[in-house]
Structures are given as C-alpha cells and as structure tokens.
Design an enzyme around this catalytic site. Structure first.
Site, PDB file in Angstrom:
ATOM      1  N   GLU A 126       8.744   7.757   6.412  1.00 51.14           N
ATOM      2  CA  GLU A 126       8.792   8.600   7.610  1.00 51.14           C
ATOM      3  C   GLU A 126       9.642   7.953   8.702  1.00 51.14           C
ATOM      4  O   GLU A 126      10.458   8.621   9.349  1.00 51.14           O
ATOM      5  CB  GLU A 126       7.388   8.882   8.127  1.00 51.14           C
ATOM      6  CG  GLU A 126       6.615   9.836   7.228  1.00 51.14           C
ATOM      7  CD  GLU A 126       5.638  10.681   8.011  1.00 51.14           C
ATOM      8  OE1 GLU A 126       6.084  11.467   8.878  1.00 51.14           O
ATOM      9  OE2 GLU A 126       4.435  10.551   7.753  1.00 51.14           O
ATOM     10  N   LEU A 132       6.898   3.870   5.984  1.00 50.24           N
ATOM     11  CA  LEU A 132       8.281   3.387   5.954  1.00 50.24           C
ATOM     12  C   LEU A 132       9.245   4.547   5.701  1.00 50.24           C
ATOM     13  O   LEU A 132      10.294   4.653   6.346  1.00 50.24           O
ATOM     14  CB  LEU A 132       8.443   2.307   4.882  1.00 50.24           C
ATOM     15  CG  LEU A 132       9.854   1.753   4.683  1.00 50.24           C
ATOM     16  CD1 LEU A 132      10.357   1.060   5.949  1.00 50.24           C
ATOM     17  CD2 LEU A 132       9.880   0.805   3.489  1.00 50.24           C
ATOM     18  N   GLY A 167       6.879  14.747  10.934  1.00 51.28           N
ATOM     19  CA  GLY A 167       6.722  14.866   9.499  1.00 51.28           C
ATOM     20  C   GLY A 167       5.719  15.954   9.157  1.00 51.28           C
ATOM     21  O   GLY A 167       4.676  16.064   9.809  1.00 51.28           O
ATOM     22  N   MET A 179       4.037   2.534   2.404  1.00 49.80           N
ATOM     23  CA  MET A 179       5.313   3.019   1.886  1.00 49.80           C
ATOM     24  C   MET A 179       5.650   4.372   2.513  1.00 49.80           C
ATOM     25  O   MET A 179       6.793   4.618   2.908  1.00 49.80           O
ATOM     26  CB  MET A 179       5.284   3.125   0.361  1.00 49.80           C
ATOM     27  CG  MET A 179       6.612   3.557  -0.239  1.00 49.80           C
ATOM     28  SD  MET A 179       6.624   3.616  -2.042  1.00 49.80           S
ATOM     29  CE  MET A 179       5.674   5.107  -2.322  1.00 49.80           C
ATOM     30  N   ALA A 234       0.821  -1.211   0.000  1.00 51.55           N
ATOM     31  CA  ALA A 234       0.000   0.000   0.000  1.00 51.55           C
ATOM     32  C   ALA A 234       0.859   1.266   0.000  1.00 51.55           C
ATOM     33  O   ALA A 234       1.885   1.333   0.670  1.00 51.55           O
ATOM     34  CB  ALA A 234      -0.902   0.003   1.226  1.00 51.55           C
ATOM     35  N   THR A 235       0.395   2.274  -0.710  1.00 48.90           N
ATOM     36  CA  THR A 235       1.072   3.572  -0.701  1.00 48.90           C
ATOM     37  C   THR A 235       1.173   4.141   0.709  1.00 48.90           C
ATOM     38  O   THR A 235       2.246   4.621   1.097  1.00 48.90           O
ATOM     39  CB  THR A 235       0.366   4.551  -1.658  1.00 48.90           C
ATOM     40  OG1 THR A 235       0.351   3.983  -2.974  1.00 48.90           O
ATOM     41  CG2 THR A 235       1.074   5.894  -1.688  1.00 48.90           C
ATOM     42  N   HIS A 288       4.482   6.689  -6.189  1.00 50.61           N
ATOM     43  CA  HIS A 288       4.523   5.230  -6.052  1.00 50.61           C
ATOM     44  C   HIS A 288       4.586   4.692  -7.474  1.00 50.61           C
ATOM     45  O   HIS A 288       3.617   4.763  -8.213  1.00 50.61           O
ATOM     46  CB  HIS A 288       3.283   4.747  -5.305  1.00 50.61           C
ATOM     47  CG  HIS A 288       3.410   3.364  -4.770  1.00 50.61           C
ATOM     48  ND1 HIS A 288       2.617   2.906  -3.746  1.00 50.61           N
ATOM     49  CD2 HIS A 288       4.242   2.337  -5.084  1.00 50.61           C
ATOM     50  CE1 HIS A 288       2.939   1.649  -3.466  1.00 50.61           C
ATOM     51  NE2 HIS A 288       3.919   1.287  -4.269  1.00 50.61           N
ATOM     52  N   ARG A 315      10.674  17.122   7.505  1.00 46.95           N
ATOM     53  CA  ARG A 315      10.414  16.973   8.930  1.00 46.95           C
ATOM     54  C   ARG A 315      10.881  18.239   9.640  1.00 46.95           C
ATOM     55  O   ARG A 315      11.760  18.948   9.126  1.00 46.95           O
ATOM     56  CB  ARG A 315      11.165  15.759   9.506  1.00 46.95           C
ATOM     57  CG  ARG A 315      10.788  14.445   8.828  1.00 46.95           C
ATOM     58  CD  ARG A 315      11.392  13.235   9.511  1.00 46.95           C
ATOM     59  NE  ARG A 315      10.791  12.996  10.803  1.00 46.95           N
ATOM     60  CZ  ARG A 315       9.590  12.422  10.984  1.00 46.95           C
ATOM     61  NH1 ARG A 315       8.871  12.038   9.950  1.00 46.95           N
ATOM     62  NH2 ARG A 315       9.123  12.230  12.200  1.00 46.95           N
TER      63      ARG A 315
END
Length: 130
Positions: free
Chosen positions: A40, A38, A59, A35, A31-32, A66, A110
């Site tokens: 972050e 992951l 963040g 992703m 899933a977007t 994607h 961030r």
C-alpha cells in the site's frame, strides 16, 4: 494519471514486522499484514506527487498471495506498476521479493479522493477528530 507509473521501496525485515509481532502467526518471519502495508505504501507514494493539491488515495482492495517466508534481517523489495485507470480508480500490479525469492504477487486497488471531503464524511460518523 497514466498507465505505467512504477514504484519501488526496499525495507529490512525487523522484529516488529514479524508474524509473531502482528499476531498473525507464531513465527518470527515477515508477516503478511506487514507485506500488505509495504504494498500500500509503495503504490500510494508512486502516485502521490502527481495528484492535485488536496487529493490523496485510499486503498480499497488488496488481492495478493504470500508465496514464501522471509527471515528477520533480510531485505525485502516491493515493486508496483499502475496497470489500469478508470476515472478515480487505480489498479496496480504488485510484486514483492526478498534476497532469494519472489515472496508476494497480486493486485492492489486505490481510489483518488478529496482529502477534506473524505475526512468530513468519515468524521460525520462520530468519534474524535484529533
């Protein structure tokens, strides 16, 4: 904080990381939103150890594409590199790969925060602080 700090994290795509599970689609592919999480996590951890005590990062912007689908069971690797530091603003270049393709790329921003001040401001809105 210096430009060039790199981070990397590898995961295996499991059923709970699929578009179907995230309700971001109907297929059992990576899933977007997973992703992005992951990305972050990788960026966050790449600088966490060099922050002052009591600081963290949050963040504030994710701009990623994607590029390709990844099936359940395949490894995914995220790589981040700190490319800009503007006082408390950190900008990372990000790339995500599965075992065959580059599956994602873009930038992630961030901000360095004082954890206690940040939480006090958040909880001044109301809600439970547990």
């Amino acid at each position: 904080m210096t430009i060039g700090i790199k981070g990397a994290k590898e995961i295996i795509v499991t059923d709970d990381l699929t578009a179907r599970c995230y309700a971001s689609g109907a297929l059992d592919v990576y899933a977007t939103p997973a992703m992005i999480a992951l990305i972050e996590d990788t960026a966050f951890n790449s600088v966490a150890d060099i922050l002052e005590e009591g600081q963290g990062t949050v963040g504030t912007n994710v701009n990623v594409s994607h590029l390709a689908a990844t099936p359940v069971g395949m490894k995914v690797r995220c790589e981040t590199e700190l490319v800009e530091v503007d006082r408390k603003r950190l900008v990372f270049r990000v790339a995500v790969f599965d075992e065959v393709d580059k599956i994602g790329e873009g930038t992630h921003e961030r901000f360095i925060i004082d954890n206690e001040k940040f939480l006090n401001k958040v909880y001044s809105k109301g809600g439970d602080r547990e």
